[in-house]
Design an enzyme around this catalytic site. Structure first.
Site, mmCIF file in Angstrom:
data_model
loop_
_atom_site.group_PDB
_atom_site.id
_atom_site.type_symbol
_atom_site.label_atom_id
_atom_site.label_comp_id
_atom_site.label_asym_id
_atom_site.label_seq_id
_atom_site.Cartn_x
_atom_site.Cartn_y
_atom_site.Cartn_z
ATOM 1 N N ARG A 226 1.039 -1.093 0.018
ATOM 2 C CA ARG A 226 0.235 -0.041 0.182
ATOM 3 C C ARG A 226 0.648 1.223 0.052
ATOM 4 O O ARG A 226 0.684 2.311 -0.573
ATOM 5 C CB ARG A 226 -0.925 -0.093 1.184
ATOM 6 N N TYR B 294 -12.198 23.446 -10.876
ATOM 7 C CA TYR B 294 -12.736 22.252 -11.452
ATOM 8 C C TYR B 294 -13.998 21.930 -10.456
ATOM 9 O O TYR B 294 -13.875 22.031 -9.460
ATOM 10 C CB TYR B 294 -11.797 21.248 -11.540
ATOM 11 N N ASP C 226 -3.517 23.373 -9.370
ATOM 12 C CA ASP C 226 -3.872 22.363 -10.396
ATOM 13 C C ASP C 226 -3.169 22.916 -11.718
ATOM 14 O O ASP C 226 -3.659 23.886 -12.158
ATOM 15 C CB ASP C 226 -5.324 22.378 -10.585
ATOM 16 N N LYS D 282 -5.550 12.828 -17.600
ATOM 17 C CA LYS D 282 -5.618 13.618 -18.881
ATOM 18 C C LYS D 282 -4.677 13.624 -19.662
ATOM 19 O O LYS D 282 -4.274 12.411 -20.255
ATOM 20 C CB LYS D 282 -5.859 15.161 -18.352
HETATM 21 C C1 LIG Z 1 -10.291 16.117 -14.458
HETATM 22 C C2 LIG Z 1 -9.869 17.049 -13.717
HETATM 23 C C3 LIG Z 1 -9.534 16.885 -12.396
HETATM 24 C C4 LIG Z 1 -10.021 15.394 -11.738
HETATM 25 O O1 LIG Z 1 -9.281 14.427 -12.207
HETATM 26 P P1 LIG Z 1 -9.978 13.077 -12.218
HETATM 27 O O2 LIG Z 1 -8.963 12.019 -12.608
HETATM 28 O O3 LIG Z 1 -11.146 13.060 -13.191
HETATM 29 O O4 LIG Z 1 -10.604 12.684 -10.769
HETATM 30 C C5 LIG Z 1 -8.867 17.804 -11.895
HETATM 31 N N1 LIG Z 1 -8.632 18.958 -12.123
HETATM 32 C C6 LIG Z 1 -8.797 19.255 -13.633
HETATM 33 C C7 LIG Z 1 -8.464 20.592 -14.168
HETATM 34 C C8 LIG Z 1 -9.468 18.386 -14.406
HETATM 35 O O5 LIG Z 1 -9.721 18.535 -15.667
#
Ligand SMILES: *Cc1c(COP(=O)(O)O)cnc(C)c1O
Length: 394
Positions: A61, A114, A186, A211
């Site tokens: 883990r 987001y 982010d 992404k």
């Molecule tokens: C998609 C996204 C997230 C969250 O990611 P997940 O893998 O879908 O949980 C966070 N910040 C941004 C800018 C995003 O586009």
């Protein structure tokens, strides 16, 4: 020295880090890629080994060679003290925020964040006695006036999800650090290739690795990297929460990232050219792409970024739901879906009016978020031209 031992602060280019970091071929029988190490139990041969808490791997883990290779790569790219891997981007958001705040504290979150980041904060952190306030993404140095003795973290996302406002990160960092507030960014849009929040003074930087890092729409993953000041808190929080991520997914992210520079170059070129083309279309009211000179925050983009992501938005005049359905149902190449960052193009209608609280969204019309993929440019243009015509007829 194995490649794993190389510390962040290396003088290698981002492209060379992407192709070499985290690999340890000599430990893996010469194989180029780090294999998938599946496992929970790790065996100790002797009592000495069992009692050696400095031993690299003790339980599945907590750590694993595949996950560690990915963490090493992201650490080098971001110039961080360390990186934790999380099973989704949202869990990277929640882990970073939980590392920064405690009961009784307050967190400031950009109004352009987001949406699930907002929900985690307003709903999840609220249950732990932590207050959330939203701020104007364009507030810059003005954020100083919002900081109170209870403020312990500022969450920035630049550009904003869906609406693409740029944030003046150096100004926000200066105001935050004057009051000992942690800044979390982010950085999913630009990736570490085109924007380096830690170098601009931020304390933690997270990615929805789902992404661009994974890049093929086939795994969920997140990362959080921290500077020296916050690394221990982040590492401890990740550990005590039990945030464990599948080594298979880490493998997919590592595999995706080896070609990240190449993909980003193509996404950037195509997305800027596509946004420029949309600006010339009579149907289009406004294009929201920070790399375009028409964007109100273009100066920040030019100062703090070296390239752009694949995502941007545009706005059309409001028409009937039937017109919208005719437009999106008839796409041949553009897909309609949440998420982004894969090789395939997406176009998603949305309404920011439902989300904002600090700065109401007042622009009239139908918004779309576009992710420009790796298809041929003229094919994408033809698909969108036909879609705009269907919408205008409706
Ligand atoms: C998609 C996204 C997230 C969250 O990611 P997940 O893998 O879908 O949980 C966070 N910040 C941004 C800018 C995003 O586009």
């Amino acid at each position: 020295m194995t490649e794993n031992d190389r510390k962040s602060g290396t003088s290698l280019s981002q492209e060379s880090i992407l192709t070499h970091s985290g690999r340890a071929s000599e430990e893996h029988l010469g194989f180029v890629n780090v294999p998938v190490f599946r496992g929970s139990t790790i065996l100790f041969n002797t009592l000495d080994e069992l009692e050696d808490y400095k031993r690299t791997y003790r339980y599945g883990r907590n750590d694993n060679p595949t996950n560690r290779a990915l963490a090493q790569l992201v650490t080098e790219l971001e110039g961080a003290a360390g990186t934790v891997i999380c099973p989704s981007g949202l869990s990277a958001v929640s882990t970073a925020l939980l590392a920064a705040v405690s009961a009784g504290d307050e967190v400031l979150i950009t109004d352009s964040a987001y949406e699930p980041t907002r929900t985690f904060s307003s709903e999840g952190l609220a249950r732990l006695g932590i207050t959330t306030r939203y701020y104007d993404p364009r507030i810059g140095a003005g954020i100083a006036a919002l900081i109170t003795d209870k403020t312990k973290a500022i969450f920035a996302e630049t550009p904003g999800s869906l609406t693409f406002e740029m944030q003046d990160l150096p100004a926000i960092v200066a105001a935050a650090h004057a009051r000992d507030v942690i800044v979390i960014v982010d950085n999913s849009w630009a990736t570490p290739l085109y924007h380096s929040p830690l170098k601009l003074g931020a304390d933690m930087v997270m990615h929805a690795a789902t992404k661009m890092f994974v890049g093929h729409s086939d795994a969920m993953l997140g990362t959080v990297s921290a500077n020296e000041r916050t690394w221990n808190r982040l590492r401890r929080t990740h550990r005590i929460l039990g945030v464990a991520t599948s080594p298979d997914d880490c493998y997919l992210a590592l595999r995706g990232m080896r070609t990240l520079a190449l993909r980003m170059k193509n996404h950037t070129e195509q997305s800027v050219a596509f946004a420029q083309w949309l600006e010339t279309r009579p149907e289009v009211e406004e294009v929201y792409h920070p790399a375009l000179p028409s964007h109100p925050d273009h100066a920040i983009y030019q100062r703090d970024f070296t390239g752009s992501g694949s995502l941007f938005a545009f706005r059309l005049k409001k028409r009937s739901r039937d017109a919208l359905a005719a437009m999106v149902n008839g796409f041949e190449l553009f897909g309609m879906g949440y998420s982004w960052g894969g090789y395939e193009s997406l176009c998603l209608p949305f309404d920011p009016g439902n989300i904002r609280t600090a700065v109401p969204w007042t622009a009239e019309g139908q918004m779309f978020r576009v992710h420009i993929g790796l298809e041929g440019f003229d094919d994408l243009k033809a698909d969108m031209t036909a879609a705009l015509e269907r919408y205008s007829r409706g």
